[in-house]
Design an enzyme around this catalytic site. Structure first.
Site, PDB file in Angstrom:
ATOM      1  N   ASP A  60       0.822  -1.198   0.000  1.00  0.00           N
ATOM      2  CA  ASP A  60       0.000   0.000   0.000  1.00  0.00           C
ATOM      3  C   ASP A  60       0.868   1.265   0.000  1.00  0.00           C
ATOM      4  OD1 ASP A  60      -2.616   1.153   0.235  1.00  0.00           O
ATOM      5  OD2 ASP A  60      -2.036   1.757   2.245  1.00  0.00           O
ATOM      6  N   THR A  93      -3.186   5.709  -4.316  1.00  0.00           N
ATOM      7  CA  THR A  93      -2.065   6.501  -3.787  1.00  0.00           C
ATOM      8  C   THR A  93      -0.799   6.306  -4.619  1.00  0.00           C
ATOM      9  OG1 THR A  93      -1.613   4.742  -2.207  1.00  0.00           O
ATOM     10  CG2 THR A  93      -2.889   6.585  -1.423  1.00  0.00           C
ATOM     11  N   THR A  94      -0.528   5.066  -5.000  1.00  0.00           N
ATOM     12  CA  THR A  94       0.679   4.812  -5.775  1.00  0.00           C
ATOM     13  C   THR A  94       0.589   5.550  -7.113  1.00  0.00           C
ATOM     14  OG1 THR A  94       0.616   2.628  -4.774  1.00  0.00           O
ATOM     15  CG2 THR A  94       2.202   2.961  -6.530  1.00  0.00           C
ATOM     16  N   ASP A 385      -9.562  -0.487   0.787  1.00  0.00           N
ATOM     17  CA  ASP A 385      -9.486  -0.015  -0.601  1.00  0.00           C
ATOM     18  C   ASP A 385     -10.735  -0.420  -1.365  1.00  0.00           C
ATOM     19  OD1 ASP A 385      -7.046   1.076  -0.163  1.00  0.00           O
ATOM     20  OD2 ASP A 385      -5.900  -0.322  -1.405  1.00  0.00           O
TER      21      ASP A 385
HETATM   22  P1  ADP Z   1      -2.793   2.316  -6.276  1.00  0.00           P
HETATM   23  O1  ADP Z   1      -2.162   2.601  -4.956  1.00  0.00           O
HETATM   24  O2  ADP Z   1      -2.489   3.396  -7.266  1.00  0.00           O
HETATM   25  O3  ADP Z   1      -4.234   1.987  -6.188  1.00  0.00           O
HETATM   26  P2  ADP Z   1      -2.437  -0.471  -6.937  1.00  0.00           P
HETATM   27  O4  ADP Z   1      -1.245  -1.271  -6.558  1.00  0.00           O
HETATM   28  O5  ADP Z   1      -3.701  -0.721  -6.222  1.00  0.00           O
HETATM   29  O6  ADP Z   1      -2.022   1.047  -6.851  1.00  0.00           O
HETATM   30  O7  ADP Z   1      -2.643  -0.687  -8.504  1.00  0.00           O
HETATM   31  C1  ADP Z   1      -3.670  -0.053  -9.194  1.00  0.00           C
HETATM   32  C2  ADP Z   1      -3.495  -0.294 -10.679  1.00  0.00           C
HETATM   33  O8  ADP Z   1      -3.573  -1.686 -10.978  1.00  0.00           O
HETATM   34  C3  ADP Z   1      -4.599   0.379 -11.458  1.00  0.00           C
HETATM   35  O9  ADP Z   1      -4.050   1.062 -12.559  1.00  0.00           O
HETATM   36  C4  ADP Z   1      -5.478  -0.780 -11.886  1.00  0.00           C
HETATM   37  O10 ADP Z   1      -6.178  -0.530 -13.086  1.00  0.00           O
HETATM   38  C5  ADP Z   1      -4.447  -1.869 -12.073  1.00  0.00           C
HETATM   39  N1  ADP Z   1      -5.025  -3.219 -12.058  1.00  0.00           N
HETATM   40  C6  ADP Z   1      -5.796  -3.794 -11.131  1.00  0.00           C
HETATM   41  N2  ADP Z   1      -6.129  -5.054 -11.486  1.00  0.00           N
HETATM   42  C7  ADP Z   1      -5.541  -5.291 -12.678  1.00  0.00           C
HETATM   43  C8  ADP Z   1      -5.480  -6.403 -13.588  1.00  0.00           C
HETATM   44  N3  ADP Z   1      -6.104  -7.530 -13.315  1.00  0.00           N
HETATM   45  N4  ADP Z   1      -4.770  -6.261 -14.713  1.00  0.00           N
HETATM   46  C9  ADP Z   1      -4.121  -5.107 -14.983  1.00  0.00           C
HETATM   47  N5  ADP Z   1      -4.127  -4.043 -14.182  1.00  0.00           N
HETATM   48  C10 ADP Z   1      -4.833  -4.118 -13.045  1.00  0.00           C
HETATM   49 MG    MG Z   2      -5.198   0.395  -5.390  1.00  0.00          MG
END
Ligand code: ADP
Ligand code: MG
Length: 538
Positions: A60, A93-94, A385
């Site tokens: 996270d 956040t990322t 989340d």
């Molecule tokens: P954040 O802190 O930005 O929410 P995450 O580690 O939760 O970061 O990653 C979010 C990203 O992962 C988003 O761009 C989302 O669309 C992408 N994502 C989630 N599931 C998948 C998937 N199955 N395939 C590709 N991208 C995905």
């Molecule tokens: Mg996320």
């Protein structure tokens, strides 16, 4: 160019112009590099060890940055945007930190071409406004009863997190909770309490139609379980003398003292008498309950908890439809709430009170089970989340395709918009568009795919009008994200763009750093260098 500054006290360091900018941009870039490897379902986790050797294993973004104790001023501003994102949306956040980092990195190229920071700032602001417009145009609309889509949103949010193996069931639990808790498309995420217990497996995680509080009954002489509970919530103490009010009494003889105590006891008796005659059989008190009151309440067979957090009292009130009383005279049967059961349950060595089987609850608890504290903590972050993403989707009714699809489409349309501009801001708008591609690029990179190939393919699809084309990291293929059911709330993207633009433009405007404290760990030294622990991350 860094020199001593004699207008202010000695030891003050001043960094000016390009040096100041380079230094800040480098710091911001490093923060973005740190979180980058956690992005997306194939992102890696980080293990954070505190000075007292406590360990957190997490994926996270905001948790990582929060725990790192970053001290560089510009880097701290980056941490702030992660916190804003967390506060406003709860997810993304990322993404926001990465976009900010890339905006600054790209700005540096423009600075090298002697483009003035104010021009870049103006261009970035134009891009931000345009993105808002495009997002509003291309977001898909949903309604709260769109159960399937909401479930997909929660699953996308939890993909790659500690909740992975049970995310399907977790998503169902979250959707059910949110649908029950929503009132006219508004969900207050606060109404859904997420509690955790160590012990049993992850799949024992459950939705309770009521509230669990981490309090036990104050006496073993009270019944352990109450059926058909009639609940009373009190926010004043049931004590002989409230420790909060320092009353001074002067007593000169033994009989006066006895009189005084008798009077006090009498008032407690009256209070408890009033509680008993209201018909309450379970009470939750925000303040203390003293020994004498405890004795009387036990004798009356009333389940009682004391020093219950205000938050919990509010939630119990919502779950059981009971009023919170602040005065003994308000206590009567009409203000009591109801629950199927109030019960003390011991799990994983900890006793908690379950207020369950509420008739028309407007507040709920999701109780997470898991083998270790690290596991339940990380599951909780994932569930939060998912929960907040469902809540934002219901609130705005707008969602977008994930997997980098929305970023690619925004990037494409932003480039087209850039073509229509004539000034030098155009270059900044184009760099903004390039920065957005950092998201799909990193999703691919973190999954061990060739990011250049993926980007090329994605660009091709979007150029030929496939606006939902993104990278599915379950299949490692470019697909229509709506068909692959990788969906996110638009609110994440709006907020990520806003906070990233804010911090990038703020940092770009700085051309003078005046550091008034002598350098210590984590501060810039006079050459404007970063602390050594950040060097190693670059
Ligand atoms: P954040 O802190 O930005 O929410 P995450 O580690 O939760 O970061 O990653 C979010 C990203 O992962 C988003 O761009 C989302 O669309 C992408 N994502 C989630 N599931 C998948 C998937 N199955 N395939 C590709 N991208 C995905
Ligand atoms: Mg996320």
């Amino acid at each position: 160019m860094s020199k001593k500054f004699d207008l202010i006290s000695e030891g003050t360091e001043r960094t000016l112009g390009r040096d100041a900018q380079r230094n800040n941009i480098l710091a911001a870039k490093l923060v973005s590099e740190i979180v980058k490897t956690t992005l997306g379902p194939k992102g890696m986790d980080k293990m954070l060890v505190s000075p007292t050797n406590e360990i957190i294993v997490t994926n996270d973004g905001v948790t990582i940055l929060d725990e790192m104790q970053i001290e560089h001023p510009a880097a701290k501003m980056m941490v702030e945007i992660a916190k804003t994102q967390e506060k406003e949306v709860g997810d993304g956040t990322t993404t926001s930190v990465m976009i900010a980092g890339r905006l600054l990195e790209n700005a540096e190229k423009l600075l090298d071409q002697k483009i003035h920071p104010t021009v870049i700032v103006k261009g970035y602001r134009m891009a931000q406004a345009k993105i808002h417009q495009i997002l509003n145009e291309i977001s898909l609309k949903i309604t709260p009863d769109n159960k399937e889509v909401l479930k997909q949103i929660a699953m996308t949010a939890m993909t790659g997190k500690g909740a992975e193996e049970e995310k399907e069931r977790f998503s169902e639990i979250l959707v059910e909770a949110v649908q029950l808790a929503q009132i006219k498309n508004k969900v207050d995420a606060e109404d859904i309490k997420i509690e955790k217990v160590v012990g049993e497996g992850i799949k024992d995680t459950e939705l309770i139609k009521g509230i669990i509080i981490d309090k036990e009954r104050i006496s073993k002489d009270m019944p352990r379980i109450i059926e058909n509970a009639r609940i009373l919530l009190i926010d004043f103490p049931i004590e002989l003398k409230s420790p909060e009010i320092e009353t001074k009494i002067s007593i000169s003889s033994h009989s006066e003292l006895q009189n005084f105590l008798d009077e006090e006891e009498k008032s407690i008796k009256i209070m408890v008498g009033r509680i008993v005659s209201s018909g309450a059989n379970a009470i939750f008190c925000q303040k203390g309950i003293d020994d004498f009151a405890r004795y009387l309440l036990s004798k009356a067979g009333i389940y009682s908890c004391r020093r219950v957090a205000k938050d919990d009292i509010d939630k119990i009130s919502k779950a059981t439809e009971s009023k919170i009383v602040s005065n003994i005279n308000e206590i009567d049967s009409s203000i009591l709430g109801e629950a199927g059961t109030v019960e003390e349950i011991k799990k994983g060595g900890e006793s908690m009170t379950y207020i369950n089987g509420c008739k028309n609850p407007k507040a709920f608890t999701i109780l997470i089970h898991g083998g270790t504290i690290h596991v339940v903590d990380e599951i909780k972050r994932a569930l939060v989340d998912g929960l907040l993403d469902i809540a934002s989707s219901i609130e705005t009714g707008l969602v977008v395709p994930g997997g980098g699809a929305i970023e690619m489409e925004l990037s494409k349309r932003l480039k087209e918009f850039g073509q229509t501009l004539s000034g030098r801001e155009r270059l900044a708008v184009e760099e903004y568009a390039n920065a957005l591609e950092f998201i799909p690029f990193t999703l691919a990179e973190n999954a061990g795919l060739d990011p250049i190939d993926i980007l090329t393919e994605l660009r091709g699809k979007h150029d030929s009008g496939e606006l939902n084309a993104g990278l599915n990291l379950f299949t490692n293929k470019i697909e229509n994200m709506l068909n692959s059911r990788i969906i996110e709330p638009s609110k994440i993207k709006f907020q990520a763009i806003d906070s990233a633009t804010d911090v990038a433009t703020m940092i770009l405007r700085i051309d003078d750093i005046i550091a008034s404290k002598p350098s210590k760990r984590g501060r810039m030294n006079d050459a404007g260098n970063l602390p050594s622990y950040m060097d190693s991350l670059g």
